[in-house]
Design an enzyme around this catalytic site. Structure first.
Site, PDB file in Angstrom:
ATOM      1  N   VAL A  10      14.229  -0.351  -9.405  1.00 27.31           N
ATOM      2  CA  VAL A  10      13.666   0.433 -10.230  1.00 27.31           C
ATOM      3  C   VAL A  10      13.807   1.181  -9.837  1.00 27.31           C
ATOM      4  O   VAL A  10      13.460   2.795 -10.543  1.00 27.31           O
ATOM      5  CB  VAL A  10      12.107  -0.516 -10.983  1.00 27.31           C
ATOM      6  N   GLY A  11      12.489   1.607  -8.873  1.00 27.56           N
ATOM      7  CA  GLY A  11      12.321   2.362  -7.940  1.00 27.56           C
ATOM      8  C   GLY A  11      12.637   2.694  -6.304  1.00 27.56           C
ATOM      9  O   GLY A  11      12.558   1.273  -5.664  1.00 27.56           O
ATOM     10  N   GLU A  12      12.228   3.801  -5.531  1.00 26.50           N
ATOM     11  CA  GLU A  12      12.128   3.571  -3.761  1.00 26.50           C
ATOM     12  C   GLU A  12      11.798   4.491  -3.923  1.00 26.50           C
ATOM     13  O   GLU A  12      11.737   6.302  -4.664  1.00 26.50           O
ATOM     14  CB  GLU A  12      13.922   4.271  -3.435  1.00 26.50           C
ATOM     15  N   GLY A  13      10.806   4.849  -3.077  1.00 32.88           N
ATOM     16  CA  GLY A  13       9.849   5.258  -2.091  1.00 32.88           C
ATOM     17  C   GLY A  13      10.068   5.745  -0.863  1.00 32.88           C
ATOM     18  O   GLY A  13      11.519   4.083  -0.113  1.00 32.88           O
ATOM     19  N   SER A  14       8.887   6.331  -0.557  1.00 30.08           N
ATOM     20  CA  SER A  14       9.216   6.114   1.416  1.00 30.08           C
ATOM     21  C   SER A  14       8.408   5.412   1.909  1.00 30.08           C
ATOM     22  O   SER A  14       8.354   4.734   3.419  1.00 30.08           O
ATOM     23  CB  SER A  14       7.986   7.767   2.048  1.00 30.08           C
ATOM     24  N   TYR A  15       7.345   4.319   1.573  1.00 26.68           N
ATOM     25  CA  TYR A  15       7.292   2.994   1.572  1.00 26.68           C
ATOM     26  C   TYR A  15       7.980   1.459   1.273  1.00 26.68           C
ATOM     27  O   TYR A  15       7.488   0.138   1.870  1.00 26.68           O
ATOM     28  CB  TYR A  15       5.955   2.702   1.400  1.00 26.68           C
ATOM     29  N   THR A  17      10.755  -0.836  -1.404  1.00 24.22           N
ATOM     30  CA  THR A  17      11.264  -0.559  -2.720  1.00 24.22           C
ATOM     31  C   THR A  17      11.012  -1.460  -4.258  1.00 24.22           C
ATOM     32  O   THR A  17      10.524  -2.226  -3.696  1.00 24.22           O
ATOM     33  CB  THR A  17      12.665  -0.974  -2.133  1.00 24.22           C
ATOM     34  N   ASP A 125      -3.575   9.607  -5.670  1.00 23.87           N
ATOM     35  CA  ASP A 125      -2.166   9.902  -5.753  1.00 23.87           C
ATOM     36  C   ASP A 125      -1.737   9.837  -7.743  1.00 23.87           C
ATOM     37  O   ASP A 125      -0.571   9.277  -8.011  1.00 23.87           O
ATOM     38  CB  ASP A 125      -1.128   8.904  -5.673  1.00 23.87           C
TER      39      ASP A 125
END
Length: 595
Positions: A10-15, A17, A125
Site C-alpha cells: 500500500v505504501g512505504e515510509g522512512s520507518y 512498509t 503529523d
C-alpha cells in the site's frame, strides 16, 4: 504472518512498509504496518508509542488497531483496511474538493483532533496522507508514530517532527516548547490544499519553508526572531519584512469568506493566538444552515453500517512492551456519536452476545422436554452443586470459559472452578458418576434411601432370611428334632465364613482392578447403591444350605434333624445380631465392589 495472505504493498515510509493482506480464516482485508528492523532505538520508540496510543484512545474518527505481533524481530501492526486518503481525493479533484464534501471531511477531522487535544495528545503529523476516507465518506486520522502527550512545564520535545510542508514556524526554528497549536497550523495548511487542490507551503528546505511563511502568512514574532538570529543553521540569513492584509478574505482570496476566517484563525505566527479545535467546531462555517443537526444523524447511520460490516476482533497482544489488557480497559477514552463505541465492536460485543445466548440456552435446557429429571441427591452432593452454581454466576466465568458443559449433565457436579469437566474414569475423580437407573438389576432399589440409614435394608434382608428359613422348616417339618442344635449352628457358621471369604475375594479383586491413588482414596464420595445383588447372593447361598441339609437328612436319622420353627427366641435374637454384623461386613465389602 502465517494467518495472512499478502495482496500487495500500500505504501512505504522512512520507518516501515504498509501491506494489504487478507486473513485466511475470515477473509477480512486488513492493512499491516511492518516496521523496519533497524539498530536505532527510534524505530522501536515510534512503534511502541503508536501501539500505546491506539490501545488507549478509541474514537470513530481514529483508525482502529486490530492486532499487534512481532515476527522475525519486526513489529507488525494490523489495522482496518482503508485504501483511500484525502491525498487520493486531491489527485482525483485537481481543483480541490467541492464545498459540501469539504465541510463534511473537515468536521470529522476536527472532531478527531478535538478528541486528542482534550486528552492532552499532540498528533504532530497531520497531513492529507494521514487522513483515511472510507467508501461511505467517514474520515479517520491515522499514523500515530509521532503522537505524544503534552510535556510538563520545563520539559522539551523532539524538534524534528511533522512533514515539512505542514510544519509550524516554531518547529522549523526548532523551538522545543511547542504544544497543541502545531496541529492547528498543520490543519490550516491542509484546509487550503483541500480547497484549492494545491499545497500551500511547498518547500525544499527549512530555510525555504521559513521564507515562504514570512511571505504568505506573516513576520516572525520577537521570540521566534530571537531563536532565528541565534541559530547556527540560519547564520547570516536575513528575512524580509512584508506587509500583509489585515482581513482574512483579502489575505486568502481563493477561499470563500467563512473558510478564509477558519484558515486565518489557524495560521497565526504566534502559537498563543491560534484558535483551538473546539472553537473551530463552533464556527459559523459549521453551524450555519443547520449543518451539524443534519449531518450528525447521517454520520451516525454510516458509523452503524460500518460497525456491522467491520466487526473486528479485539487485539491479541503478543508484544512484550504492551500493557495488560485489563489495564487497557480501564484507560480507554471514548467520545462517540453512538450509544457505544463503534471502534469497540468485535470481541467484547460478541462476548456479550455469547453470554446472552448462553443464558437462553440454559433456560431452554432447564425447561425443555429432553432434560434429565431432577433426582434426590445426598446432602453432601447438594452442597457441592450449590457451590458450583454460585461460582458459575460470577462474571469471570463467562469471560474465561462459558460453562457449556453444564447443559449436557446438570446433575453431575464433577467440575472444577474453571468450569472444565473432569474425566469420570480418571483416578483423581472426586465423585462417582451417576448410576444408570434403567439397569434391570436396580429396578427393586429404593432410590430415595440414604447411606446414613442402612437399617431398612437390613430389615428387608432379615425378613428374606426368615422367609427362606420358614420354607426349609415347612419342607422338613416331619423330621426335625432339638437334639442336633450344635450341628445346625456349625453349619450356619461354615456358610457364613464361606460367604465372607467370597466377598473378600471379590472386594480384593476389585481393588486390584481399580488401582486408585492413595492420596485421593479418602476423598471419594460414593453414590447410593441398592442391596439387590447381595440379596441374590444370599438367596443362592441359602439354596446351597438347603441341599446340604437334604444330603445330611438322608444319611442321618430323622430324630437328629434340627427344627428351625421351634428354635429358642433368644437364639434367634443372637442369630439376628450375627446377621447385623454380617450385614455390616457385607455393606463394607459392597462399597469396594461398587468401586
Amino acid at each position: 504472518m502465517e494467518m495472512y495472505e499478502t495482496l500487495g504493498k500500500v505504501g512505504e515510509g522512512s520507518y516501515g512498509t504498509v501491506m494489504k493482506c487478507k486473513h485466511k480464516d475470515t477473509g477480512r482485508i486488513v492493512a499491516i504496518k511492518i516496521f523496519y528492523e533497524k539498530p536505532e532505538k527510534s524505530v522501536n520508540k515510534i512503534a511502541t508509542r503508536e501501539i500505546k496510543f491506539l490501545k488507549q484512545f478509541r474514537h470513530e474518527n481514529l483508525v482502529n488497531l486490530i492486532e499487534v505481533f512481532r515476527q522475525k524481530k519486526k513489529i507488525h501492526l494490523v489495522f482496518e483496511f482503508i485504501d483511500h486518503t484525502v491525498l487520493d481525493e486531491l489527485q482525483h479533484y485537481c481543483h480541490g474538493l467541492e464545498s459540501k464534501r469539504l465541510r463534511k471531511y473537515l468536521f470529522q477531522i476536527l472532531r478527531a483532533i478535538e478528541y486528542l487535544h482534550n486528552n492532552n495528545i499532540i498528533h504532530r503529523d497531520i497531513k492529507p496522507e494521514n487522513i483515511l476516507v472510507s467508501q461511505s465518506g467517514i474520515t479517520k486520522l491515522c499514523d500515530f508514530g509521532f503522537a505524544r502527550t503534552l510535556a510538563a512545564p520545563g520539559d522539551v520535545y523532539t524538534d524534528y517532527v511533522a512533514t515539512r510542508w505542514y510544519r509550524a514556524p516554531e518547529l522549523v526554528l526548532k523551538d522545543t516548547s511547542y504544544g497543541k497549536p502545531v496541529d492547528i497550523w498543520a490543519l490550516g495548511c491542509m484546509i487550503i490544499e483541500m480547497a484549492t487542490g494545491h499545497p500551500f507551503l511547498p518547500s525544499s528546505s527549512d530555510l525555504d519553508l521559513l521564507h515562504k511563511i514570512v511571505l504568505k502568512v506573516g513576520n516572525l514574532t520577537p521570540h521566534l526572531h530571537n531563536i532565528f538570529s541565534k541559530s547556527p543553521i540560519f547564520a547570516g540569513v536575513v528575512l524580509p519584512q512584508v506587509q500583509h492584509p489585515k482581513t482574512a478574505r483579502k489575505k486568502y482570496p481563493k477561499l470563500n469568506g467563512l473558510l478564509a476566517d477558519i484558515v486565518h484563525a489557524c495560521l497565526q505566527i504566534d502559537p498563543a493566538e491560534r484558535t483551538s479545535s473546539t472553537d473551530l467546531l463552533r464556527h459559523d462555517y459549521f453551524t450555519r444552515d443547520g449543518f451539524i443537526e443534519k449531518f450528525i444523524p447521517e454520520l451516525r447511520a454510516k458509523l452503524l453500517q460500518e460497525a456491522k460490516v467491520n466487526s473486528f476482533i479485539k487485539p491479541k497482544e503478543n508484544f512484550k512492551e504492551n500493557e495488560p489488557v485489563r489495564d487497557e480497559k480501564k484507560s480507554v477514552f471514548t467520545n462517540t456519536l453512538l450509544y457505544g463505541n463503534p471502534s469497540l465492536y468485535g470481541k467484547e460485543v460478541d462476548r456479550d452476545k455469547r453470554a446472552k445466548e448462553l443464558k437462553v440456552r440454559v433456560i431452554k435446557a432447564k425447561g425443555g422436554k429432553g432434560d434429565v429429571p431432577d433426582q434426590k441427591k445426598p446432602e453432601y452432593e447438594g452442597d457441592h452443586r450449590q457451590q458450583g452454581t454460585a461460582d458459575d454466576t460470577q462474571p469471570s466465568s463467562l469471560d474465561k470459559k462459558p460453562s457449556v458443559l453444564e447443559l449436557t449433565n446438570p446433575l453431575n457436579p464433577s467440575e472444577n472452578s474453571d468450569g472444565v469437566k473432569e474425566d469420570p474414569h480418571a483416578g483423581g475423580c472426586m465423585i462417582m458418576p451417576p448410576i444408570n437407573l434403567t439397569s434391570s438389576n436396580l429396578l427393586a432399589a429404593n432410590l430415595s434411601s440414604n447411606l446414613s440409614h442402612p437399617n431398612s435394608r437390613l430389615t428387608e434382608r432379615t425378613k428374606k432370611r426368615r422367609t427362606s428359613s420358614q420354607t426349609i422348616g415347612q419342607t422338613l417339618s416331619n423330621s426335625r428334632q432339638e437334639d442336633t442344635g450344635p450341628t445346625q449352628v456349625q453349619t450356619e457358621k461354615g456358610a457364613f465364613n464361606e460367604r465372607t471369604g467370597q466377598n473378600d475375594q471379590i472386594s480384593s479383586g476389585n481393588k486390584r482392578k481399580l488401582n486408585f491413588p492413595k492420596c485421593d482414596r479418602k476423598e471419594f464420595h460414593f453414590p447410593e447403591l441398592p442391596f439387590t445383588v447381595q440379596a441374590k447372593e444370599m438367596k443362592g447361598m441359602e439354596v446351597k444350605q438347603i441341599k446340604v441339609l437334604k444330603r445330611e437328612s438322608k444319611k442321618t436319622d430323622s430324630s437328629k434333624i434340627p427344627t428351625l420353627l421351634s428354635m429358642d427366641p433368644n437364639q434367634e435374637k443372637q442369630e439376628g445380631g450375627d446377621g447385623d454384623c454380617e450385614g455390616k461386613n457385607l455393606k463394607r465389602n459392597r462399597f469396594f465392589f461398587s468401586r
